[in-house]
Motif scaffolding. Structure first.
Motif, mmCIF file in Angstrom:
data_model
loop_
_atom_site.group_PDB
_atom_site.id
_atom_site.type_symbol
_atom_site.label_atom_id
_atom_site.label_comp_id
_atom_site.label_asym_id
_atom_site.label_seq_id
_atom_site.Cartn_x
_atom_site.Cartn_y
_atom_site.Cartn_z
ATOM 1 N N ASN A 2 13.749 1.045 -11.859
ATOM 2 C CA ASN A 2 15.216 1.721 -10.785
ATOM 3 C C ASN A 2 14.787 2.036 -9.253
ATOM 4 N N LYS B 157 16.430 -1.274 -8.487
ATOM 5 C CA LYS B 157 17.629 -1.293 -9.312
ATOM 6 C C LYS B 157 19.022 -1.790 -8.141
ATOM 7 N N GLY B 158 19.364 -3.019 -8.229
ATOM 8 C CA GLY B 158 20.880 -3.321 -7.096
ATOM 9 C C GLY B 158 20.156 -4.452 -6.505
ATOM 10 N N LYS B 159 19.192 -4.846 -6.462
ATOM 11 C CA LYS B 159 18.549 -5.204 -4.807
ATOM 12 C C LYS B 159 18.321 -6.873 -5.469
ATOM 13 N N LYS B 160 19.103 -7.813 -4.977
ATOM 14 C CA LYS B 160 19.261 -8.945 -5.202
ATOM 15 C C LYS B 160 18.631 -9.935 -4.407
#
Length: 395
Positions: free
Chosen positions: A77, A80-83
């Motif tokens: 979590n 999450k969303g960190k690429k």
């Protein structure tokens, strides 16, 4: 393939022939018959005994992975969303640190099956070449180790409910062979499903059973995919290979049943049942339940930490103050350790995101046990120093 697997094929044949000779020695009939079926079962048991250390590592790794699921979910979590590459690298580093913290490895759970697969294929090739060995048409070899042409004929003529050990669903038009093969494939798939299901249904904390947990999703997917894979590929396996695989699944079921019953994961349904059994035994003996004993122990530890606050002493009075005895110093050390334990408890309650009350209590108990052990070792070392100093003092 036979060239690559040849050493393993010889080893498999040697174990089968040795077990067959022993069975004949204790009274079973020689030649074609049940002794060869039992030799394949004996081969399975021999292999499972060899990989017992790997099974222990598998259980420990599985247990560690299940216990770390709440922390793993929190880490996922967090990223999450960190690429971006930096975040991905930090995610991997923190994940590996988490695995080291719990002393586990995601690949350790695959070790038993990885070790068994070469043996599985070696047995497959031994049974597939029985006819060539029996008719002395096997290329480059007159036999497979101790499995001579005469013994190969005996194995080929041995049956399971009327189906020869070397026959398979696709290689035979006989109705008996197809019926026996289909029944054994179904049994193989059911036992494979159950060995995987009992880990997730009985021996996994409630906090790890969430649909958002990637490990749980993977486990459920494997519970469906693996039996289907064996169902579609099992039609190519000989009866003897199916005997081997069904036996190894039953062995795994027994091992897991014992492990889950005696050493369940904290917070799992299996642990609740184990505690209920233990409480029933204690009730029959007139002893308090595990919960009452743990509560009393926690209250005793809490009472030990609550005492009168030590008043500060001026420097000139500190010089006149008599030196503490080893017992007093030990008591002060113990009180300090307990106070630190209470502080850690408060910190643990703050950080215990996603853990069940049972898991929190178990972790607190294990940490306090370690703290008590370290305090005892420290007190022992201090007592030794004091004794040494007393010897040096002039009388």
């Amino acid at each position: 393939m036979d060239t690559i697997l040849w050493p393993l094929m010889v080893a498999v044949a040697w174990v089968m022939v040795s077990i067959h000779r022993f069975l004949v020695f204790i009274g079973l009939p020689g030649g074609p018959g049940i002794a060869w079926v039992l030799s394949i079962i004996g081969l399975t048991m021999f292999v499972r005994l060899l990989i017992m250390p790997l099974f222990v590592r598998q259980i420990r790794a599985s247990r560690g992975i299940q216990l770390m699921q709440p922390e793993l979910q929190a880490l996922q979590n967090k990223y999450k969303g960190k690429k971006d590459p930096v975040s991905q690298q930090r995610h991997q580093e923190e994940m590996m640190a988490l695995y080291r913290k719990h002393n586990t490895n995601p690949f350790a759970s695959c070790l038993p099956i990885v070790f068994q697969m070469p043996v599985f294929f070696a047995l497959f090739r031994v049974l597939a070449n029985l006819e060539a060995v029996a008719t002395e048409t096997y290329a480059n070899h007159a036999s497979i180790g101790p499995l001579t042409a005469e013994l190969a004929k005996d194995v080929q003529a041995s049956t399971v409910f009327g189906a020869p050990l070397s026959s398979s669903f696709m290689s035979s038009d006989d109705g008996t062979v197809k019926a026996v093969t289909a029944a054994m494939i179904a049994l193989m798939c059911i036992t494979q499903w159950y060995t995987m299901a009992q880990l997730s249904m009985k021996n996994m904390p409630e906090s790890a059973k969430s649909a958002d947990n990637p490990a749980m999703r993977t486990q459920r997917m494997m519970m469906v995919v693996m039996p289907l894979v064996f169902a579609f590929t099992g039609v190519q396996f000989q009866i003897g290979v199916l005997v081997y695989w069904v036996t190894t699944n039953l062995w795994t079921m027994g091992q897991q049943f014992f492990t889950i019953r005696k050493m369940p994961v904290p917070g799992s349904e299996a642990e609740k049942k184990m505690r209920a059994r233990e409480n029933a035994k204690r009730a029959r003996k007139g002893l308090p339940s595990l919960e009452e004993e743990e509560r009393a122990k926690a209250e005793a530890e809490g009472t030990a930490t609550s005492g009168q606050r030590a008043q500060p002493v001026r420097k000139d009075r500190q010089k006149k103050r008599p030196q503490k005895t080893s017992a007093t110093a030990s008591a002060d050390t113990s009180a300090s350790e307990d106070a630190e334990s209470e502080t850690n408890d408060a910190q643990e309650r703050t950080n215990a995101v996603g853990l069940t009350p049972e898991e929190i209590a178990r972790r607190r108990y294990e940490r306090r046990a370690r703290a008590r052990k370290q305090a005892a070792a420290k007190r022992k070392g201090q007592a030794g120093k004091n004794k040494k100093n007393n010897r040096r003092k002039p009388h």
